[in-house]
Each structure stands twice: as C-alpha cells, then as structure tokens.
Scaffold this motif. Structure first.
Motif, mmCIF file in Angstrom:
data_model
loop_
_atom_site.group_PDB
_atom_site.id
_atom_site.type_symbol
_atom_site.label_atom_id
_atom_site.label_comp_id
_atom_site.label_asym_id
_atom_site.label_seq_id
_atom_site.Cartn_x
_atom_site.Cartn_y
_atom_site.Cartn_z
ATOM 1 N N PRO A 62 2.924 11.085 -7.320
ATOM 2 C CA PRO A 62 2.487 9.559 -6.524
ATOM 3 C C PRO A 62 1.764 8.660 -7.897
ATOM 4 O O PRO A 62 1.436 9.014 -8.716
ATOM 5 C CB PRO A 62 0.651 10.538 -6.473
ATOM 6 C CG PRO A 62 1.330 11.930 -7.164
ATOM 7 C CD PRO A 62 2.552 12.055 -7.366
ATOM 8 N N CYS A 63 1.411 7.712 -7.641
ATOM 9 C CA CYS A 63 1.345 6.765 -8.397
ATOM 10 C C CYS A 63 0.144 6.775 -9.668
ATOM 11 O O CYS A 63 -1.594 7.533 -9.028
ATOM 12 C CB CYS A 63 1.498 5.209 -8.368
ATOM 13 S SG CYS A 63 -0.042 4.588 -7.069
ATOM 14 N N GLY A 64 -0.906 6.256 -10.704
ATOM 15 C CA GLY A 64 -2.081 6.106 -10.908
ATOM 16 C C GLY A 64 -2.751 6.135 -10.106
ATOM 17 O O GLY A 64 -4.579 6.661 -10.036
ATOM 18 N N SER A 65 -2.389 5.006 -8.733
ATOM 19 C CA SER A 65 -3.808 4.606 -7.908
ATOM 20 C C SER A 65 -3.780 5.714 -7.045
ATOM 21 O O SER A 65 -5.212 5.429 -6.911
ATOM 22 C CB SER A 65 -3.007 2.944 -7.221
ATOM 23 O OG SER A 65 -3.416 2.260 -8.428
ATOM 24 N N CYS A 66 -2.842 5.955 -6.348
ATOM 25 C CA CYS A 66 -3.567 7.333 -5.513
ATOM 26 C C CYS A 66 -3.835 8.388 -6.052
ATOM 27 O O CYS A 66 -5.016 9.181 -5.554
ATOM 28 C CB CYS A 66 -1.755 7.316 -4.713
ATOM 29 S SG CYS A 66 -1.046 5.345 -4.080
ATOM 30 N N LEU A 67 -3.934 8.787 -7.680
ATOM 31 C CA LEU A 67 -3.926 9.918 -8.103
ATOM 32 C C LEU A 67 -5.977 9.827 -7.783
ATOM 33 O O LEU A 67 -6.926 10.562 -7.613
ATOM 34 C CB LEU A 67 -4.074 9.752 -9.299
ATOM 35 C CG LEU A 67 -2.309 10.708 -8.606
ATOM 36 C CD1 LEU A 67 -1.884 10.358 -10.340
ATOM 37 C CD2 LEU A 67 -1.964 12.170 -9.017
ATOM 38 N N LEU B 253 0.849 -0.712 0.032
ATOM 39 C CA LEU B 253 -0.025 -0.459 -0.273
ATOM 40 C C LEU B 253 1.032 1.457 -0.288
ATOM 41 O O LEU B 253 1.620 1.170 1.163
ATOM 42 C CB LEU B 253 -1.118 0.362 1.035
ATOM 43 C CG LEU B 253 -2.116 1.386 1.064
ATOM 44 C CD1 LEU B 253 -2.775 1.253 0.246
ATOM 45 C CD2 LEU B 253 -2.594 0.863 2.749
ATOM 46 N N CYS B 254 0.617 1.814 -0.295
ATOM 47 C CA CYS B 254 1.216 3.488 -0.968
ATOM 48 C C CYS B 254 0.869 4.296 0.027
ATOM 49 O O CYS B 254 0.139 4.223 1.262
ATOM 50 C CB CYS B 254 0.585 4.525 -2.431
ATOM 51 S SG CYS B 254 0.908 3.128 -3.438
ATOM 52 N N ALA B 255 2.112 5.515 0.403
ATOM 53 C CA ALA B 255 1.584 6.950 1.984
ATOM 54 C C ALA B 255 0.124 7.216 1.515
ATOM 55 O O ALA B 255 0.112 7.262 2.558
ATOM 56 C CB ALA B 255 3.354 7.389 1.642
ATOM 57 N N GLU B 256 0.064 7.124 0.082
ATOM 58 C CA GLU B 256 -0.725 8.561 -0.400
ATOM 59 C C GLU B 256 -1.990 7.674 -0.134
ATOM 60 O O GLU B 256 -3.226 8.112 1.265
ATOM 61 C CB GLU B 256 -0.617 9.110 -1.506
ATOM 62 C CG GLU B 256 0.460 9.777 -2.058
ATOM 63 C CD GLU B 256 1.539 8.133 -3.060
ATOM 64 O OE1 GLU B 256 1.889 7.557 -1.717
ATOM 65 O OE2 GLU B 256 1.833 8.811 -3.739
ATOM 66 N N ARG B 257 -2.043 7.079 0.187
ATOM 67 C CA ARG B 257 -4.403 5.899 -0.049
ATOM 68 C C ARG B 257 -3.719 5.435 1.728
ATOM 69 O O ARG B 257 -4.696 5.438 2.233
ATOM 70 C CB ARG B 257 -3.832 4.497 -0.096
ATOM 71 C CG ARG B 257 -4.539 5.270 -1.865
ATOM 72 C CD ARG B 257 -4.442 3.579 -2.829
ATOM 73 N NE ARG B 257 -3.470 3.180 -2.980
ATOM 74 C CZ ARG B 257 -2.529 1.601 -3.664
ATOM 75 N NH1 ARG B 257 -3.202 1.118 -3.362
ATOM 76 N NH2 ARG B 257 -1.649 1.578 -4.069
ATOM 77 N N ASN B 258 -2.971 5.190 1.942
ATOM 78 C CA ASN B 258 -2.817 4.896 3.525
ATOM 79 C C ASN B 258 -3.222 6.520 4.139
ATOM 80 O O ASN B 258 -4.119 5.733 5.073
ATOM 81 C CB ASN B 258 -1.518 5.138 4.108
ATOM 82 C CG ASN B 258 -0.859 4.045 5.309
ATOM 83 O OD1 ASN B 258 -2.299 3.837 6.151
ATOM 84 N ND2 ASN B 258 0.390 3.023 5.657
HETATM 85 ZN ZN LIG Z 1 0.831 4.963 -4.926
#
Ligand SMILES: [Zn+2]
Length: 129
Positions: free
Chosen positions: A88-93, A51-56
């Motif tokens: 940020p990655c696409g998922s987080c965006l 899990l990325c930091a942004e979504r976290n």
């Molecule tokens: Zn991400």
C-alpha cells in the motif's frame, strides 16, 4: 486464514478503472463484525484525482457506519498474475492508521504483515487535542 480475503481482493481488482496505468488493484477490508468491504483503484484523466483501492474500501465501509476493522488484503498487478506483493502507498497507510492499530494485519500475496511494518510512526488524532 486470510485466503478468502485475498481472493476477494483479487476479485475486486477486476473492477479497477485503470485505463491510464493498466495496473489493477483490489482491496478487501474485513470488519470486526465479519463484513468484507471491497475497493478497486479508480483513475482519472487528471491523474491526481485517482483513488487507491485501499482508501476506496475504507471510505466505503465508513460511509456505511463501519469503523472497526480486523484485516485488509491487497492485490495488485498489471497482468492476471496477482502472485507478487503489492504494498500500500503512504496515503493509504495514513488512512488505515486512522482506524487501525500498529498490529493491524495487512495481507499481501506473499503473506501477512502489520501496519507498523510499513508505517512505524504516523500523525494521529492524539496530536490534535
Ligand atoms: Zn494508496
């Protein structure tokens, strides 16, 4: 203006669980009521469950009932130098687009961007009605 938020992102990166990539990421999400929700990347031996930091940070805020945000700062590095931007990655965006408009500020090491700079169009709740 966003220096404190970026520093909070760097601080959050210290907690990154990144034993596989060695790439530390921290995010600091500012809510409209002035609270800061931080997150770090959390890797997993299965890799795909990472899990990325942004979504976290977003999920932490939402789990506490907060869904209105003013800005997010993101810091990432494989060293202790966080002076290069970490996009940020696409998922987080996509997750950010669920709660934030196109003008939402995304603060990186080299300055402030807008959500639309990285995600000009996205799938949204308007498609589901
Ligand atoms: Zn991400």
């Amino acid at each position: 203006m966003y220096d404190e938020l970026f520093k909070a992102a760097v601080k959050a990166a210290e907690n990154a669980y990144c034993r596989y990539s060695g790439f530390h990421v921290g995010a600091a999400l500012l809510s409209v009521d002035g609270r800061i929700f931080t997150g770090c990347n959390v890797e997993n031996s299965s890799y795909s469950l990472t899990l990325c930091a942004e979504r976290n940070a977003v999920f932490k805020a939402v789990s506490e009932g907060v869904t209105a945000f003013s800005a997010i700062a993101i810091a990432g590095s494989s060293t202790s130098d966080f002076s290069k931007p970490c996009v940020p990655c696409g998922s987080c965006l996509q997750v950010l687009s669920e709660f934030c408009g196109k003008g939402f500020p995304i603060i990186l090491a080299d300055g402030a961007y807008r959500l639309s700079d990285f995600l000009p169009v996205s799938f949204g709740k308007e498609y589901l009605r």
